[in-house]
Design a protein around this motif. Structure first.
Motif, PDB file in Angstrom:
ATOM      1  N   GLY A 150      20.430  69.607  79.395  1.00 23.94           N
ATOM      2  CA  GLY A 150      19.548  70.119  80.444  1.00 23.94           C
ATOM      3  C   GLY A 150      18.615  69.092  81.042  1.00 23.94           C
ATOM      4  N   ALA A 151      18.586  67.882  80.482  1.00 18.89           N
ATOM      5  CA  ALA A 151      17.689  66.838  80.986  1.00 18.89           C
ATOM      6  C   ALA A 151      18.369  66.033  82.092  1.00 18.89           C
ATOM      7  CB  ALA A 151      17.258  65.918  79.856  1.00 18.89           C
ATOM      8  N   ALA A 152      17.556  65.384  82.908  1.00 23.92           N
ATOM      9  CA  ALA A 152      18.090  64.563  83.998  1.00 23.92           C
ATOM     10  C   ALA A 152      17.314  63.262  84.092  1.00 23.92           C
ATOM     11  CB  ALA A 152      18.017  65.322  85.314  1.00 23.92           C
ATOM     12  N   ALA A 153      18.016  62.213  84.477  1.00 21.85           N
ATOM     13  CA  ALA A 153      17.390  60.907  84.708  1.00 21.85           C
ATOM     14  C   ALA A 153      18.370  60.048  85.478  1.00 21.85           C
ATOM     15  CB  ALA A 153      17.016  60.232  83.391  1.00 21.85           C
ATOM     16  N   THR A 154      17.847  59.127  86.275  1.00 24.32           N
ATOM     17  CA  THR A 154      18.688  58.208  87.023  1.00 24.32           C
ATOM     18  C   THR A 154      18.612  56.826  86.389  1.00 24.32           C
ATOM     19  OG1 THR A 154      16.916  57.513  88.524  1.00 24.32           O
ATOM     20  CG2 THR A 154      18.172  59.501  89.124  1.00 24.32           C
ATOM     21  N   GLU A 155      19.482  55.942  86.839  1.00 22.32           N
ATOM     22  CA  GLU A 155      19.454  54.561  86.356  1.00 22.32           C
ATOM     23  C   GLU A 155      18.108  53.928  86.664  1.00 22.32           C
ATOM     24  OE1 GLU A 155      22.566  50.890  86.362  1.00 22.32           O
ATOM     25  OE2 GLU A 155      22.000  51.651  88.347  1.00 22.32           O
ATOM     26  N   GLU A 156      17.585  54.181  87.858  1.00 21.71           N
ATOM     27  CA  GLU A 156      16.279  53.621  88.234  1.00 21.71           C
ATOM     28  C   GLU A 156      15.180  54.135  87.315  1.00 21.71           C
ATOM     29  OE1 GLU A 156      15.346  54.272  92.315  1.00 21.71           O
ATOM     30  OE2 GLU A 156      16.879  52.881  93.065  1.00 21.71           O
ATOM     31  N   ASP A 157      15.239  55.442  86.975  1.00 19.20           N
ATOM     32  CA  ASP A 157      14.227  56.025  86.079  1.00 19.20           C
ATOM     33  C   ASP A 157      14.214  55.284  84.737  1.00 19.20           C
ATOM     34  OD1 ASP A 157      13.581  57.962  87.931  1.00 19.20           O
ATOM     35  OD2 ASP A 157      14.966  59.447  87.098  1.00 19.20           O
ATOM     36  N   ILE A 158      15.395  55.081  84.180  1.00 27.00           N
ATOM     37  CA  ILE A 158      15.517  54.471  82.849  1.00 27.00           C
ATOM     38  C   ILE A 158      15.025  53.027  82.879  1.00 27.00           C
ATOM     39  CG2 ILE A 158      17.123  53.771  81.052  1.00 27.00           C
ATOM     40  CD1 ILE A 158      16.685  56.775  81.133  1.00 27.00           C
ATOM     41  N   ILE A 159      15.449  52.263  83.874  1.00 25.42           N
ATOM     42  CA  ILE A 159      15.059  50.859  83.954  1.00 25.42           C
ATOM     43  C   ILE A 159      13.552  50.732  84.182  1.00 25.42           C
ATOM     44  CG2 ILE A 159      15.299  48.735  85.293  1.00 25.42           C
ATOM     45  CD1 ILE A 159      18.229  49.498  85.774  1.00 25.42           C
ATOM     46  N   ARG A 160      12.998  51.573  85.054  1.00 23.59           N
ATOM     47  CA  ARG A 160      11.556  51.542  85.320  1.00 23.59           C
ATOM     48  C   ARG A 160      10.778  51.859  84.036  1.00 23.59           C
ATOM     49  NH1 ARG A 160      11.134  55.659  88.457  1.00 23.59           N
ATOM     50  NH2 ARG A 160      12.073  54.562  90.225  1.00 23.59           N
ATOM     51  N   HIS A 161      11.254  52.837  83.301  1.00 20.83           N
ATOM     52  CA  HIS A 161      10.615  53.215  82.032  1.00 20.83           C
ATOM     53  C   HIS A 161      10.610  52.031  81.059  1.00 20.83           C
ATOM     54  CE1 HIS A 161       9.957  55.340  78.213  1.00 20.83           C
ATOM     55  NE2 HIS A 161      11.055  54.742  77.773  1.00 20.83           N
ATOM     56  N   SER A 202      14.582  44.098  79.663  1.00 26.46           N
ATOM     57  CA  SER A 202      14.943  45.424  80.162  1.00 26.46           C
ATOM     58  C   SER A 202      16.400  45.448  80.613  1.00 26.46           C
ATOM     59  CB  SER A 202      14.039  45.800  81.345  1.00 26.46           C
ATOM     60  OG  SER A 202      12.694  45.875  80.915  1.00 26.46           O
ATOM     61  N   PRO A 203      17.065  46.596  80.436  1.00 27.49           N
ATOM     62  CA  PRO A 203      18.481  46.667  80.846  1.00 27.49           C
ATOM     63  C   PRO A 203      18.635  46.459  82.340  1.00 27.49           C
ATOM     64  CG  PRO A 203      17.623  48.839  80.238  1.00 27.49           C
ATOM     65  CD  PRO A 203      16.582  47.847  79.843  1.00 27.49           C
ATOM     66  N   ARG A 204      19.708  45.777  82.701  1.00 30.16           N
ATOM     67  CA  ARG A 204      20.024  45.564  84.114  1.00 30.16           C
ATOM     68  C   ARG A 204      20.954  46.660  84.625  1.00 30.16           C
ATOM     69  NH1 ARG A 204      18.985  40.205  85.706  1.00 30.16           N
ATOM     70  NH2 ARG A 204      17.295  39.429  84.395  1.00 30.16           N
TER      71      ARG A 204
END
Length: 545
Positions: free
Chosen positions: A496-507, A517-519
């Motif tokens: 039920g959770a959502a996240a984008t690649e940008e969200d993860i990298i920014r975090h 940080s991951p590219r």
């Protein structure tokens, strides 16, 4: 005085010396606490006296089937009463227990049965299908087949395939309850054979001794501060390093084995609540399963529950989650070759006053040597000298002492390499802090070198786990034309959770230096072993394709 003592011959040990063996644990439990509950499985309850008798009957049955000293008896069983009995009854026959991984494919099972030269195979009905396929492969390869014994557990609800073997309960019923135990001639005699995951080539057979099993069984109780009669829930598979030797620990403490066929959140919480479970062990993936379970499943658990986590370094966010749930978590580190955990994240009293985040960071370290281990150190693999206790200099974790394997079965080259220089070489890279605690930075093969900088994949994974949408994460090196390689994150999101690649990298950039940080981020279910370890070699393959 020393000369007089040597003259008596006492330096050679008493004439009535007997080998240390975990068989002693169940003998004493049955003698001292015969009416105490030993095993719970659904509505079934058995005492220590009953369990001891059944183990002697199992030993008698194996003897009647022709099993000789040091021959292998394989089992393909879930965490049920016959699996508990196998940890004592097979040794009582003088034989060697080989607990097969119940999630292995037929080809791997066929290899293990042939390589171990198993003379008898005890199999639960749930696994009759893959075992039949493995036996067919042995037949095709003209390999001898083991004698089959089938377990039909009433709690198993799936289809049943008859293999034509002997019935386990009927076999025990016809056996001698006063069977004379075949004791080890030497405490270094083999007691178990455990196969590694085999991520490259065939799995290796790790041989355990009676002395090592006895020593680690006692060490578990000491390290966890177990009181008499603990109630232990079998979440950790007993096929994995013999359940980290806890079948023997529970017997030594005359505790209760609460059996569990399947690892699911509801039956785990139900068992903890109903039986007032005091202890259980589990891989990080299991702990995540419980942390993310609906709140109504956790309701009504108000007693003290202690859990040991191992199998992979738990991120600090997981430790925080377990504490918020009210469970006391103890971080352990180990390998198959050293009977399971060898390092324990011993918690200091003064840590209790620290903020939760700081406490979690301290608890996430692999810790210090268990009490009955001889020595665990972080050494420079070239010089074999200890690294400075500065929390920065990286070396390899190495172990030596009583709780180290005898070696790899039929593989002298791999044994010599693993035990080179008198130490077992773990392959795990770590640092030592000024307080003596060790922390893994990575597997030697998992360090990411980006533009000449070393990046710990574990450090990046810890940051990923702090994202509220992340259920599981792994980081591997991705080839890069400019930097050589860069971190690539594989992420499995919570339901039920959502996240984008940008969200993860920014975090990650809020917690890590930019180069760490991951590219790139890849979403999807992560491949895992049967013990919950994420299979990074599979992730690397995905990047190659």
């Amino acid at each position: 005085m020393s000369t007089a003592l040597y003259a008596t011959g006492l330096d050679q040990g008493p004439a009535n010396f007997t080998a240390q063996t975990p068989i002693q644990f169940i003998e004493r439990a049955a003698l001292a606490y015969p009416r105490k509950t030993a095993v719970i499985h659904g509505d079934l309850k058995r005492t220590w006296a009953d369990t001891f008798t059944r183990c002697k009957r199992l030993a008698s049955s194996l003897s009647q089937l022709g099993i000789q000293r040091a021959e292998t008896v394989a089992v393909m069983l879930p965490n049920t009463p016959p699996m508990v009995e196998a940890h004592f009854g097979i040794a009582m026959a003088g034989a060697v227990l080989c607990a097969l991984n119940t999630r292995q494919d037929p080809r791997a099972l066929a290899y293990m049965l042939a390589h171990s030269e198993a003379k008898v195979l005890i199999v639960d009905q749930e696994f009759a299908g893959p075992i039949q396929a493995a036996l067919d492969m042995l037949t095709q390869d003209k390999q001898p087949l083991p004698k089959l014994v089938e377990v039909d557990d009433p709690l198993y609800q799936g289809p049943r395939i008859q293999l034509g073997g002997l019935d386990y309960e009927a076999l025990l019923a016809s056996a001698d309850p006063e069977f004379e135990i075949v004791r080890p001639q030497n405490e270094w005699d083999p007691i178990c054979l455990n196969y590694t995951s085999g991520t490259t080539g065939n799995p290796k057979g790790v041989v355990y001794s009676h002395r090592g099993a006895y020593t680690n069984g006692v060490s578990n109780a000491l390290e966890w501060g177990m009181q008499r009669h603990p109630v232990y829930l079998w979440v950790l598979p007993m096929f994995h390093c013999n359940g980290w030797c806890f079948p023997w620990t529970v017997a030594a403490m005359a505790g209760v084995n609460v059996c569990l066929r399947r690892v699911e959140a509801q039956p785990i919480f139900d068992a903890i609540r109903t039986h007032r479970v005091t202890h259980y062990c589990g891989a990080p993936i299991v702990q995540n399963l419980l942390i993310n379970a609906p709140d109504h499943l956790k309701a009504g658990i108000e007693h003290r529950v202690q859990t040991m986590v191992g199998g992979a370094a738990p991120p600090a966010a997981m430790i925080e989650g377990m504490e918020k749930m009210g469970f006391e978590i103890l971080h352990a580190y180990g390998l198959t070759e050293v009977y399971g955990p060898v390092l324990i994240g011993v918690q200091q009293d003064e840590w209790a006053a620290l903020p939760l985040q700081e406490r979690a960071e301290l608890n996430s370290r692999q810790g210090i040597c268990k009490q009955l281990e001889q020595q665990v150190a972080v050494l420079d693999p070239e010089t074999m000298q200890p690294v400075p206790m500065d929390g920065e200099t990286i070396g390899e974790i190495m172990i030596r002492g009583n709780v180290v394997m005898r070696g790899y079965l039929k593989n002298p080259e791999a044994t010599a390499q693993a035990l080179k220089g008198g130490w077992f070489h773990s392959g795990d890279l770590a640092v030592v802090y000024p307080d003596g605690y060790m922390k893994i930075k990575d597997r030697s093969k998992d360090i990411i070198i980006s533009g000449g900088e070393n990046i710990s994949s574990i450090e990046v994974e810890d940051a990923l786990y702090r994202h509220p949408a992340v259920l599981a994460a792994a980081v591997v090196a991705k080839p890069d034309a400019q930097w050589g390689e860069t971190p690539c994150a594989f992420v499995e999101l919570k339901p039920g959770a959502a996240a984008t690649e940008e969200d993860i990298i920014r975090h990650c950039r809020t917690l890590l230096a930019g180069f760490k940080s991951p590219r790139a981020v890849v979403f999807g279910e992560l491949p895992k072993t049967s013990t919950g370890k994420i299979q990074k070699f599979e992730l690397r393959k995905r990047l190659e394709s």
